[in-house]
Design a protein around this motif. Structure first.
Motif, PDB file in Angstrom:
ATOM      1  N   LEU A 143       0.813  -1.209   0.000  1.00 20.72           N
ATOM      2  CA  LEU A 143       0.000   0.000   0.000  1.00 20.72           C
ATOM      3  C   LEU A 143       0.852   1.269   0.000  1.00 20.72           C
ATOM      4  O   LEU A 143       0.312   2.381  -0.051  1.00 20.72           O
ATOM      5  N   GLY A 144       2.176   1.103   0.101  1.00 29.77           N
ATOM      6  CA  GLY A 144       3.066   2.256   0.078  1.00 29.77           C
ATOM      7  C   GLY A 144       3.585   2.683   1.432  1.00 29.77           C
ATOM      8  O   GLY A 144       4.267   3.700   1.544  1.00 29.77           O
ATOM      9  N   PHE A 145       3.268   1.921   2.482  1.00 23.74           N
ATOM     10  CA  PHE A 145       3.760   2.250   3.825  1.00 23.74           C
ATOM     11  C   PHE A 145       5.049   1.469   4.065  1.00 23.74           C
ATOM     12  O   PHE A 145       5.040   0.372   4.615  1.00 23.74           O
ATOM     13  N   ALA A 146       6.166   2.043   3.643  1.00 19.32           N
ATOM     14  CA  ALA A 146       7.434   1.331   3.692  1.00 19.32           C
ATOM     15  C   ALA A 146       8.041   1.297   5.085  1.00 19.32           C
ATOM     16  O   ALA A 146       8.791   0.371   5.411  1.00 19.32           O
ATOM     17  N   THR A 147       7.746   2.294   5.911  1.00 20.84           N
ATOM     18  CA  THR A 147       8.385   2.388   7.224  1.00 20.84           C
ATOM     19  C   THR A 147       7.379   2.333   8.366  1.00 20.84           C
ATOM     20  O   THR A 147       7.505   1.506   9.267  1.00 20.84           O
ATOM     21  N   THR A 148       6.391   3.210   8.333  1.00 20.59           N
ATOM     22  CA  THR A 148       5.420   3.291   9.425  1.00 20.59           C
ATOM     23  C   THR A 148       4.001   3.367   8.877  1.00 20.59           C
ATOM     24  O   THR A 148       3.785   3.752   7.725  1.00 20.59           O
ATOM     25  N   LEU A 149       3.058   3.029   9.737  1.00 25.02           N
ATOM     26  CA  LEU A 149       1.656   3.245   9.413  1.00 25.02           C
ATOM     27  C   LEU A 149       1.299   4.704   9.716  1.00 25.02           C
ATOM     28  O   LEU A 149       1.925   5.327  10.581  1.00 25.02           O
ATOM     29  N   PRO A 150       0.325   5.282   9.039  1.00 25.69           N
ATOM     30  CA  PRO A 150      -0.111   6.642   9.383  1.00 25.69           C
ATOM     31  C   PRO A 150      -0.628   6.696  10.819  1.00 25.69           C
ATOM     32  O   PRO A 150      -1.107   5.693  11.359  1.00 25.69           O
ATOM     33  N   ASN A 151      -0.535   7.869  11.401  1.00 26.80           N
ATOM     34  CA  ASN A 151      -1.044   8.083  12.756  1.00 26.80           C
ATOM     35  C   ASN A 151      -2.309   8.934  12.665  1.00 26.80           C
ATOM     36  O   ASN A 151      -2.254  10.096  12.281  1.00 26.80           O
ATOM     37  N   SER A 152      -3.449   8.347  13.016  1.00 29.52           N
ATOM     38  CA  SER A 152      -4.722   9.069  12.895  1.00 29.52           C
ATOM     39  C   SER A 152      -5.170   9.718  14.200  1.00 29.52           C
ATOM     40  O   SER A 152      -6.283  10.229  14.274  1.00 29.52           O
ATOM     41  N   SER A 153      -4.300   9.718  15.221  1.00 30.38           N
ATOM     42  CA  SER A 153      -4.672  10.301  16.507  1.00 30.38           C
ATOM     43  C   SER A 153      -5.004  11.784  16.356  1.00 30.38           C
ATOM     44  O   SER A 153      -4.214  12.545  15.768  1.00 30.38           O
ATOM     45  N   ASP A 154      -6.170  12.196  16.840  1.00 25.96           N
ATOM     46  CA  ASP A 154      -6.609  13.593  16.783  1.00 25.96           C
ATOM     47  C   ASP A 154      -6.629  14.141  15.355  1.00 25.96           C
ATOM     48  O   ASP A 154      -6.410  15.337  15.140  1.00 25.96           O
ATOM     49  N   ARG A 155      -6.886  13.276  14.376  1.00 26.03           N
ATOM     50  CA  ARG A 155      -6.942  13.719  12.994  1.00 26.03           C
ATOM     51  C   ARG A 155      -8.267  13.308  12.366  1.00 26.03           C
ATOM     52  O   ARG A 155      -8.843  12.284  12.708  1.00 26.03           O
ATOM     53  N   ILE A 156      -8.729  14.126  11.444  1.00 27.84           N
ATOM     54  CA  ILE A 156      -9.958  13.865  10.719  1.00 27.84           C
ATOM     55  C   ILE A 156      -9.601  13.310   9.351  1.00 27.84           C
ATOM     56  O   ILE A 156      -8.761  13.873   8.649  1.00 27.84           O
ATOM     57  N   LEU A 157     -10.218  12.193   8.951  1.00 32.97           N
ATOM     58  CA  LEU A 157      -9.951  11.601   7.649  1.00 32.97           C
ATOM     59  C   LEU A 157     -10.667  12.403   6.557  1.00 32.97           C
ATOM     60  O   LEU A 157     -11.819  12.788   6.723  1.00 32.97           O
ATOM     61  N   LYS A 158     -10.000  12.665   5.458  1.00 34.23           N
ATOM     62  CA  LYS A 158     -10.586  13.415   4.353  1.00 34.23           C
ATOM     63  C   LYS A 158     -10.279  12.719   3.030  1.00 34.23           C
ATOM     64  O   LYS A 158      -9.328  11.941   2.927  1.00 34.23           O
ATOM     65  N   GLY A 159     -11.084  13.007   2.031  1.00 34.99           N
ATOM     66  CA  GLY A 159     -10.860  12.444   0.709  1.00 34.99           C
ATOM     67  C   GLY A 159      -9.686  13.103   0.012  1.00 34.99           C
ATOM     68  O   GLY A 159      -9.408  14.286   0.211  1.00 34.99           O
ATOM     69  N   LYS A 160      -9.011  12.346  -0.833  1.00 39.02           N
ATOM     70  CA  LYS A 160      -7.837  12.831  -1.552  1.00 39.02           C
ATOM     71  C   LYS A 160      -8.271  13.677  -2.741  1.00 39.02           C
ATOM     72  O   LYS A 160      -9.187  13.322  -3.476  1.00 39.02           O
ATOM     73  N   ASN A 161      -7.612  14.817  -2.947  1.00 37.80           N
ATOM     74  CA  ASN A 161      -7.809  15.558  -4.192  1.00 37.80           C
ATOM     75  C   ASN A 161      -6.626  15.293  -5.115  1.00 37.80           C
ATOM     76  O   ASN A 161      -5.689  14.577  -4.756  1.00 37.80           O
ATOM     77  N   THR A 162      -6.663  15.842  -6.304  1.00 39.23           N
ATOM     78  CA  THR A 162      -5.668  15.473  -7.318  1.00 39.23           C
ATOM     79  C   THR A 162      -4.251  15.909  -6.964  1.00 39.23           C
ATOM     80  O   THR A 162      -3.288  15.340  -7.487  1.00 39.23           O
ATOM     81  N   SER A 163      -4.103  16.900  -6.098  1.00 43.49           N
ATOM     82  CA  SER A 163      -2.766  17.414  -5.797  1.00 43.49           C
ATOM     83  C   SER A 163      -2.164  16.813  -4.533  1.00 43.49           C
ATOM     84  O   SER A 163      -1.012  17.094  -4.210  1.00 43.49           O
TER      85      SER A 163
END
Length: 267
Positions: A143-163
């Motif tokens: 999936l492209g996580f070569a070193t660590t997993l993302p940290n979602s603590s205190d973060r809001i998930l959002k959809g990806k835009n083209t940039s």
């Protein structure tokens, strides 16, 4: 003895020819079934195999449409990885049979009140992928996580835009309001009087009056006198309007429910 066995075999063959349905545990199988099993305390045990991936026929020699097997292996790489379960072959690949329409796929994200890893779901807490099981490490890397997993603590998930880069972390924990952030409002007010008007003021001091008679200057002292300005036309006054603010920090979190975010990396 051989003669008896011969006639028994002939009888079974004759029965199979005359009655094309076979019953196990029943002497009267359904006419619509080629094979009917009947038992109150036993089940059908499928053959078990170790599949290697969805698109590989192994351990079979080739894909055969309609073949059923029970897979006991966890193998392969997303999106063609396999997990234990009942599979059928559609002639080109293996398909996991499940009554669950929401069967998780590698990379799926979910929120839960569960606080620990479970059933192939791993907490997005910024951990190093070397702490994951082998299958989790493999799928995280895919999936492209070569070193660590993302940290979602205190973060809001959002959809990806083209940039944006997928799984990139953005945004700020605080912000400041400047004049550009305020709406374009005009605060107006008026003085008690408008237009041309006069003002009265009290003049204090000494006025000198000069008389030439007798060659001596004469002084008259006036302690106070009230004078009036002339009507000078329209003019303006400066005044201030206090906001009444107390410099209280803004709470940037809306009403929310605290949960954990997980990613599915297989099991």
């Amino acid at each position: 003895m051989r003669t008896r066995l011969f006639y028994t075999s002939i009888g079974i063959l004759f029965f199979a020819i005359v009655k094309s349905q076979v019953g196990i545990g029943t002497s009267n199988p359904s006419n619509s079934a080629i094979l009917e099993l009947n038992s109150t305390n036993k089940g059908l045990l499928m053959n078990t195999v170790s599949l290697t991936s969805l698109n590989s026929a192994s351990p079979m020699g080739s894909h055969v449409e309609g073949m059923w097997v029970y897979n006991i292996a966890t193998a392969g790489t997303s999106p063609n990885n396999v997990i234990p379960g009942l599979y059928y072959n559609d002639g080109a690949k293996w398909v996991l049979m499940s009554i669950n329409d929401n069967l998780p796929r590698i990379g799926d994200i979910k929120s839960s009140v569960i606080t620990t890893d479970h059933d192939g779901w791993y907490l997005l807490n910024g951990r190093n992928i070397t702490t994951l099981p082998t299958i989790g490490q493999t799928n995280a890397s895919s999936l492209g996580f070569a070193t660590t997993l993302p940290n979602s603590s205190d973060r809001i998930l959002k959809g990806k835009n083209t940039s944006e880069t997928l799984a990139a972390v953005g945004g700020n924990n605080s912000y400041s309001i400047t004049q550009a952030n305020l709406p374009n409002l005009s605060i107006t007010g008026s003085t008690v009087q408008s237009g041309a008007h006069t003002h009265s003021y009290t003049n204090r001091g000494v006025n000198y009056w000069n008389y030439n008679a007798g060659g001596q200057n004469t002084t008259r002292t006036v302690n106070t006198e009230v004078r009036t300005t002339g009507a000078a036309g329209d003019h303006q006054h400066t005044f201030s309007v206090p906001s009444g603010g107390t410099n209280t920090a803004i709470n940037q979190y809306p009403k929310h429910l605290v949960v954990q975010n997980f990613i599915y990396l297989g099991k």
